[in-house]
Design a protein around this motif. Structure first.
Motif, PDB file in Angstrom:
ATOM      1  N   ARG A  16       0.802  -1.219   0.000  1.00  0.00           N
ATOM      2  CA  ARG A  16       0.000   0.000   0.000  1.00  0.00           C
ATOM      3  C   ARG A  16       0.840   1.277   0.000  1.00  0.00           C
ATOM      4  O   ARG A  16       0.285   2.374   0.084  1.00  0.00           O
ATOM      5  N   ALA A  19      -0.155   3.822  -2.725  1.00  0.00           N
ATOM      6  CA  ALA A  19      -1.456   4.439  -2.437  1.00  0.00           C
ATOM      7  C   ALA A  19      -1.330   5.468  -1.324  1.00  0.00           C
ATOM      8  O   ALA A  19      -1.940   6.544  -1.385  1.00  0.00           O
ATOM      9  N   ARG A  22       0.266   8.554  -2.862  1.00  0.00           N
ATOM     10  CA  ARG A  22      -0.703   9.313  -3.675  1.00  0.00           C
ATOM     11  C   ARG A  22      -1.667  10.091  -2.784  1.00  0.00           C
ATOM     12  O   ARG A  22      -2.001  11.241  -3.060  1.00  0.00           O
ATOM     13  N   TYR A  23      -2.102   9.475  -1.709  1.00  0.00           N
ATOM     14  CA  TYR A  23      -3.002  10.129  -0.755  1.00  0.00           C
ATOM     15  C   TYR A  23      -2.319  11.368  -0.168  1.00  0.00           C
ATOM     16  O   TYR A  23      -2.896  12.452  -0.133  1.00  0.00           O
ATOM     17  N   GLU A 127     -10.518   8.375  -2.672  1.00  0.00           N
ATOM     18  CA  GLU A 127     -10.557   7.074  -2.006  1.00  0.00           C
ATOM     19  C   GLU A 127     -11.916   6.397  -2.157  1.00  0.00           C
ATOM     20  O   GLU A 127     -12.069   5.240  -1.820  1.00  0.00           O
TER      21      GLU A 127
END
Length: 177
Positions: A16, A19, A22-23, A127
């Motif tokens: 993860r 991800a 990117r968040y 998300e």
């Protein structure tokens, strides 16, 4: 012999990590700041052994730590934001692609929102979390999430097309004769 929390930390970074980056990028707009936020959040989450930590729970901890750091940084930088236009000219980059310009413009407008509004917008539309999911991640009520989403979307809409927003508030464009 690896301890379970070490395995969870390794799995989180491997599975993860992108991800999470990117968040963080969506919240900061900077690849370097996003990388720093993710690293700090991982250290905060896994700096001391935690028993019974599962991968989904660990990811939630890290995401919450990232968001908390963004909010804290925003509070600290509040004074600078109010006066920075006096010290430096904004940088601009010309892009041959209008879609890129629009995406970058929207990203900048999201980052200009108050931190909780920006977080709700990112969690909802990036998300794809539900209102209740956002409330659980942020530790706030569903009503507060709805309010932050409403205020954030209204601010984005008015910043994208101020004339349409004024017309909507006044009941449309009426031409008097």
């Amino acid at each position: 012999m690896a301890r379970p929390w070490d395995e969870v930390a390794t799995a989180l970074v491997v599975e993860r990590g992108d991800a999470l980056s990117r968040y963080a990028y969506l919240l900061t707009g900077s690849v370097d700041d996003a990388a720093d936020l993710v690293q700090d959040a991982l250290v905060r989450t896994f700096g001391t052994p935690r028993l019974g930590l599962t991968l989904p729970r660990a990811e939630a901890y890290v995401r919450r730590a990232i968001l908390n750091q963004v909010i804290d940084r925003s509070r600290r930088d509040g004074t600078w934001r109010r006066v920075r236009h006096l010290a430096a000219a904004p940088s601009s980059v010309d892009s041959p692609n209008a879609a890129t310009d629009e995406r970058l413009d929207l990203l900048e407008r999201i980052r200009a929102l108050p931190p909780r509004q920006a977080a709700c917008i990112v969690l909802r539309y990036y998300e794809d979390l539900t209102v209740d999911g956002i409330a659980a991640v942020l530790g706030i009520s569903s009503g507060a999430v709805k309010r932050y989403l409403s205020d954030g979307l209204h601010a984005l809409a008015s910043s994208l097309d101020p004339a349409a927003t004024r017309a909507a508030r006044t009941g449309g464009d009426h031409v008097s004769t």
